[in-house]
Scaffold this motif. Structure first.
Motif, PDB file in Angstrom:
ATOM      1  N   ASP A 175       3.379  62.184  44.853  1.00  0.00           N
ATOM      2  CA  ASP A 175       3.680  61.597  43.549  1.00  0.00           C
ATOM      3  C   ASP A 175       3.910  60.091  43.675  1.00  0.00           C
ATOM      4  OD1 ASP A 175       3.649  64.125  42.243  1.00  0.00           O
ATOM      5  OD2 ASP A 175       5.789  64.415  42.655  1.00  0.00           O
ATOM      6  N   VAL A 176       4.678  59.703  44.684  1.00  0.00           N
ATOM      7  CA  VAL A 176       4.996  58.292  44.889  1.00  0.00           C
ATOM      8  C   VAL A 176       3.741  57.526  45.283  1.00  0.00           C
ATOM      9  CG1 VAL A 176       6.401  56.644  46.194  1.00  0.00           C
ATOM     10  CG2 VAL A 176       7.375  58.846  45.512  1.00  0.00           C
ATOM     11  N   ARG A 177       2.929  58.111  46.150  1.00  0.00           N
ATOM     12  CA  ARG A 177       1.682  57.452  46.566  1.00  0.00           C
ATOM     13  C   ARG A 177       0.716  57.304  45.392  1.00  0.00           C
ATOM     14  NH1 ARG A 177      -3.197  57.078  48.231  1.00  0.00           N
ATOM     15  NH2 ARG A 177      -3.755  55.995  50.137  1.00  0.00           N
ATOM     16  N   ALA A 178       0.635  58.315  44.535  1.00  0.00           N
ATOM     17  CA  ALA A 178      -0.248  58.229  43.364  1.00  0.00           C
ATOM     18  C   ALA A 178       0.184  57.096  42.437  1.00  0.00           C
ATOM     19  CB  ALA A 178      -0.261  59.560  42.615  1.00  0.00           C
ATOM     20  N   ALA A 179       1.477  56.926  42.261  1.00  0.00           N
ATOM     21  CA  ALA A 179       1.980  55.825  41.434  1.00  0.00           C
ATOM     22  C   ALA A 179       1.657  54.481  42.084  1.00  0.00           C
ATOM     23  CB  ALA A 179       3.488  55.971  41.218  1.00  0.00           C
ATOM     24  N   ALA A 180       1.817  54.398  43.402  1.00  0.00           N
ATOM     25  CA  ALA A 180       1.498  53.159  44.120  1.00  0.00           C
ATOM     26  C   ALA A 180       0.010  52.836  43.996  1.00  0.00           C
ATOM     27  CB  ALA A 180       1.894  53.281  45.591  1.00  0.00           C
ATOM     28  N   LEU A 181      -0.824  53.834  44.112  1.00  0.00           N
ATOM     29  CA  LEU A 181      -2.267  53.639  43.974  1.00  0.00           C
ATOM     30  C   LEU A 181      -2.611  53.134  42.577  1.00  0.00           C
ATOM     31  CD1 LEU A 181      -5.163  53.899  45.012  1.00  0.00           C
ATOM     32  CD2 LEU A 181      -5.074  56.330  44.373  1.00  0.00           C
ATOM     33  N   GLN A 182      -2.026  53.723  41.560  1.00  0.00           N
ATOM     34  CA  GLN A 182      -2.270  53.270  40.185  1.00  0.00           C
ATOM     35  C   GLN A 182      -1.836  51.814  40.007  1.00  0.00           C
ATOM     36  OE1 GLN A 182      -4.559  55.474  39.061  1.00  0.00           O
ATOM     37  NE2 GLN A 182      -3.631  55.111  37.095  1.00  0.00           N
ATOM     38  N   PHE A 183      -0.706  51.462  40.594  1.00  0.00           N
ATOM     39  CA  PHE A 183      -0.199  50.095  40.497  1.00  0.00           C
ATOM     40  C   PHE A 183      -1.164  49.108  41.160  1.00  0.00           C
ATOM     41  CE2 PHE A 183       2.426  46.594  42.143  1.00  0.00           C
ATOM     42  CZ  PHE A 183       2.943  46.108  40.959  1.00  0.00           C
ATOM     43  N   VAL A 184      -1.613  49.437  42.362  1.00  0.00           N
ATOM     44  CA  VAL A 184      -2.536  48.551  43.079  1.00  0.00           C
ATOM     45  C   VAL A 184      -3.857  48.438  42.326  1.00  0.00           C
ATOM     46  CG1 VAL A 184      -3.858  48.240  45.215  1.00  0.00           C
ATOM     47  CG2 VAL A 184      -1.452  48.905  45.315  1.00  0.00           C
ATOM     48  N   ARG A 185      -4.337  49.536  41.783  1.00  0.00           N
ATOM     49  CA  ARG A 185      -5.561  49.487  40.972  1.00  0.00           C
ATOM     50  C   ARG A 185      -5.391  48.558  39.785  1.00  0.00           C
ATOM     51  NH1 ARG A 185      -7.077  55.943  40.813  1.00  0.00           N
ATOM     52  NH2 ARG A 185      -8.275  55.966  42.762  1.00  0.00           N
ATOM     53  N   LYS A 186      -4.246  48.665  39.135  1.00  0.00           N
ATOM     54  CA  LYS A 186      -3.996  47.853  37.945  1.00  0.00           C
ATOM     55  C   LYS A 186      -3.943  46.367  38.286  1.00  0.00           C
ATOM     56  CE  LYS A 186      -2.801  47.268  33.618  1.00  0.00           C
ATOM     57  NZ  LYS A 186      -3.649  47.654  32.510  1.00  0.00           N
ATOM     58  N   ILE A 187      -3.158  45.998  39.287  1.00  0.00           N
ATOM     59  CA  ILE A 187      -2.990  44.570  39.557  1.00  0.00           C
ATOM     60  C   ILE A 187      -4.197  43.956  40.251  1.00  0.00           C
ATOM     61  CG2 ILE A 187      -0.477  44.686  39.507  1.00  0.00           C
ATOM     62  CD1 ILE A 187      -0.509  44.429  42.553  1.00  0.00           C
ATOM     63  N   SER A 188      -4.973  44.784  40.995  1.00  0.00           N
ATOM     64  CA  SER A 188      -6.156  44.245  41.671  1.00  0.00           C
ATOM     65  C   SER A 188      -7.376  44.210  40.757  1.00  0.00           C
ATOM     66  CB  SER A 188      -6.487  45.067  42.917  1.00  0.00           C
ATOM     67  OG  SER A 188      -6.984  46.353  42.559  1.00  0.00           O
ATOM     68  N   GLY A 189      -7.368  45.082  39.764  1.00  0.00           N
ATOM     69  CA  GLY A 189      -8.535  45.176  38.892  1.00  0.00           C
ATOM     70  C   GLY A 189      -9.650  46.022  39.475  1.00  0.00           C
ATOM     71  N   PHE A 190      -9.389  46.692  40.602  1.00  0.00           N
ATOM     72  CA  PHE A 190     -10.389  47.543  41.247  1.00  0.00           C
ATOM     73  C   PHE A 190      -9.942  48.998  41.206  1.00  0.00           C
ATOM     74  CE2 PHE A 190     -10.797  43.595  43.910  1.00  0.00           C
ATOM     75  CZ  PHE A 190     -12.049  43.218  43.441  1.00  0.00           C
ATOM     76  N   ARG A 191     -10.826  49.882  40.775  1.00  0.00           N
ATOM     77  CA  ARG A 191     -10.533  51.304  40.885  1.00  0.00           C
ATOM     78  C   ARG A 191     -10.714  51.722  42.340  1.00  0.00           C
ATOM     79  NH1 ARG A 191     -10.883  56.195  41.148  1.00  0.00           N
ATOM     80  NH2 ARG A 191     -10.772  57.870  39.709  1.00  0.00           N
ATOM     81  N   ALA A 192     -11.790  51.228  42.939  1.00  0.00           N
ATOM     82  CA  ALA A 192     -12.060  51.431  44.361  1.00  0.00           C
ATOM     83  C   ALA A 192     -12.570  50.096  44.898  1.00  0.00           C
ATOM     84  CB  ALA A 192     -13.099  52.520  44.559  1.00  0.00           C
ATOM     85  N   PRO A 193     -11.936  49.568  45.916  1.00  0.00           N
ATOM     86  CA  PRO A 193     -12.340  48.254  46.415  1.00  0.00           C
ATOM     87  C   PRO A 193     -13.651  48.300  47.193  1.00  0.00           C
ATOM     88  CG  PRO A 193     -10.708  49.175  47.860  1.00  0.00           C
ATOM     89  CD  PRO A 193     -10.848  50.142  46.707  1.00  0.00           C
ATOM     90  N   ALA A 194     -14.306  47.172  47.260  1.00  0.00           N
ATOM     91  CA  ALA A 194     -15.480  47.029  48.122  1.00  0.00           C
ATOM     92  C   ALA A 194     -15.021  47.159  49.572  1.00  0.00           C
ATOM     93  CB  ALA A 194     -16.123  45.666  47.892  1.00  0.00           C
ATOM     94  N   ALA A 195     -15.961  47.441  50.435  1.00  0.00           N
ATOM     95  CA  ALA A 195     -15.641  47.665  51.852  1.00  0.00           C
ATOM     96  C   ALA A 195     -14.854  46.503  52.457  1.00  0.00           C
ATOM     97  CB  ALA A 195     -16.918  47.907  52.655  1.00  0.00           C
TER      98      ALA A 195
END
Length: 71
Positions: free
Chosen positions: A20-40
């Motif tokens: 649960d905590v990791r999923a929230a962290a992932l959503q946060f990073v996606r939001k602030i980076s603007g990437f759903r999945a980053p380039a390599a």
């Protein structure tokens, strides 16, 4: 703030898992980076940010004192 990130502390959530905590962290990073999945070439930085935010969030949740909480 991303609306899909849920509050993970009592009384809003009980039995919060590491996932649960990791999923929230992932959503946060996606939001602030603007990437759903980053380039390599950005994957390492993206993954490191998720892990660091997961650790910081876990530490926060472990040390919060919720006043008036029932035990």
């Amino acid at each position: 703030m991303c609306r899909s990130i849920k509050t993970l502390r009592p009384p809003y959530a009980e039995d919060v898992t590491e996932d649960d905590v990791r999923a929230a962290a992932l959503q946060f990073v996606r939001k602030i980076s603007g990437f759903r999945a980053p380039a390599a070439h950005n994957a390492e930085a993206f993954d490191r940010a998720v892990e660091e935010i997961t650790r910081a969030s876990t530490a926060l949740l472990d040390t919060l004192e919720v006043r008036g909480a029932r035990t």
